[in-house]
Design a protein around this motif. Structure first.
Motif, PDB file in Angstrom:
ATOM      1  N   ARG A 217       0.829  -1.281   0.051  1.00 54.84           N
ATOM      2  CA  ARG A 217       0.030   0.093   0.081  1.00 54.84           C
ATOM      3  C   ARG A 217       0.848   1.186   0.020  1.00 54.84           C
ATOM      4  O   ARG A 217       0.436   2.364  -0.008  1.00 54.84           O
TER       5      ARG A 217
ATOM      6  N   ASP B 104      -3.809   2.044  -6.376  1.00 57.20           N
ATOM      7  CA  ASP B 104      -4.937   2.929  -6.131  1.00 57.20           C
ATOM      8  C   ASP B 104      -5.545   3.527  -7.581  1.00 57.20           C
ATOM      9  O   ASP B 104      -6.747   3.737  -7.582  1.00 57.20           O
TER      10      ASP B 104
ATOM     11  N   LEU C 238      -7.682   0.863  -8.991  1.00 51.55           N
ATOM     12  CA  LEU C 238      -8.997   0.722  -8.325  1.00 51.55           C
ATOM     13  C   LEU C 238      -9.878   1.882  -8.748  1.00 51.55           C
ATOM     14  O   LEU C 238     -11.034   1.482  -8.943  1.00 51.55           O
ATOM     15  N   GLU C 239      -9.172   3.059  -8.698  1.00 52.17           N
ATOM     16  CA  GLU C 239      -9.957   4.386  -8.964  1.00 52.17           C
ATOM     17  C   GLU C 239     -10.483   4.150 -10.574  1.00 52.17           C
ATOM     18  O   GLU C 239     -11.830   4.695 -10.676  1.00 52.17           O
TER      19      GLU C 239
ATOM     20  N   HIS D 248      -2.010  -4.025   0.949  1.00 53.87           N
ATOM     21  CA  HIS D 248      -3.187  -3.271   0.687  1.00 53.87           C
ATOM     22  C   HIS D 248      -4.245  -4.079   0.869  1.00 53.87           C
ATOM     23  O   HIS D 248      -4.529  -5.015   0.162  1.00 53.87           O
ATOM     24  N   ARG D 249      -5.240  -3.650   1.791  1.00 51.25           N
ATOM     25  CA  ARG D 249      -6.365  -4.353   1.972  1.00 51.25           C
ATOM     26  C   ARG D 249      -7.750  -3.968   1.069  1.00 51.25           C
ATOM     27  O   ARG D 249      -8.614  -4.750   1.165  1.00 51.25           O
ATOM     28  N   GLY D 250      -7.372  -3.206   0.164  1.00 49.71           N
ATOM     29  CA  GLY D 250      -8.586  -2.942  -0.577  1.00 49.71           C
ATOM     30  C   GLY D 250      -8.737  -3.463  -2.092  1.00 49.71           C
ATOM     31  O   GLY D 250      -9.205  -2.869  -2.873  1.00 49.71           O
TER      32      GLY D 250
ATOM     33  N   THR E  74      -8.916  -6.520  -5.625  1.00 48.27           N
ATOM     34  CA  THR E  74      -9.880  -7.334  -5.921  1.00 48.27           C
ATOM     35  C   THR E  74      -9.299  -8.658  -5.399  1.00 48.27           C
ATOM     36  O   THR E  74     -10.086  -9.484  -4.840  1.00 48.27           O
TER      37      THR E  74
END
Length: 193
Positions: free
Chosen positions: A42, A51, A54-55, A75-77, A79
């Motif tokens: 992250r 990021d 993902l954005e 990074h926990r967010g 896929t």
């Protein structure tokens, strides 16, 4: 190329061109429908590329060793986040999940990943394109070293084009799409080596 592995640094350099470039690369992957496979972090360029993708609504798959999860840099967010036991498993999973490799600025870990992707292509362990995005001239000396290896004879003529270099993403992706695998070392005669 449905998915590309990206090798990059987890550091945040003082010059914002590197972070901005990583974020833009992630966003460009998402816009083109190219899934991102990367180191799962992250921080630094890793976080910026994830990021950005993902954005843009893109697929982002992280592959991270347990030791780095324990250090709380995962990074926990994403896929998907694959936690592996070490760096060898991480690099193998990059190869298994990807249709090619892109290296953007980074340090020793990034260099380790780039050289292994090139070495594996040379040996015939994969036939995927290996790209180098030369952001702000960061890799000028590395490119010169690659050429020197060829001039001296440590890089066989049939392998000199394994490293696909460009200063812009559009040119790099076009060149990678046109990649033709070369004759790997394992299929050469001893006299060719």
């Amino acid at each position: 190329m449905k998915r590309l592995a990206v090798y990059c640094g987890s550091a945040t350099p003082a010059d914002p061109v590197y972070i901005e470039g990583a974020r833009a690369l992630g966003l460009a992957f998402a816009e083109r429908g190219i899934g991102l496979v990367y180191g799962g972090g992250r921080t630094g360029l890793m976080g910026a590329i994830a990021d950005g993708a993902l954005e843009g609504g893109g697929e982002v798959i992280g592959v991270i060793p347990q030791a780095l999860v324990d250090a709380e840099v995962a990074h926990r967010g994403l896929t998907e986040l694959h936690v592996v036991s070490g760096m060898h498993q991480r690099k193998q999973m990059f190869t298994d999940l990807s249709d090619g490799f892109v290296t953007i600025p980074g340090g020793t870990g990034t260099m380790d990943e780039l050289w292994e992707a090139l070495s594996w292509a040379q040996l015939g362990y994969h036939a995927d394109p290996v790209g180098l995005l030369n952001t702000a001239g960061y890799y000028d000396h590395l490119i010169a070293f690659w050429e020197k290896m060829g001039e001296v004879g440590f890089l066989r003529p049939q392998h000199r084009d394994l490293l696909i270099v460009a200063d812009t993403l559009d040119v790099l992706l076009d060149r990678m799409a046109d990649h033709v695998p070369t004759q790997p070392i394992v299929r050469m005669n001893a006299s060719d080596l």
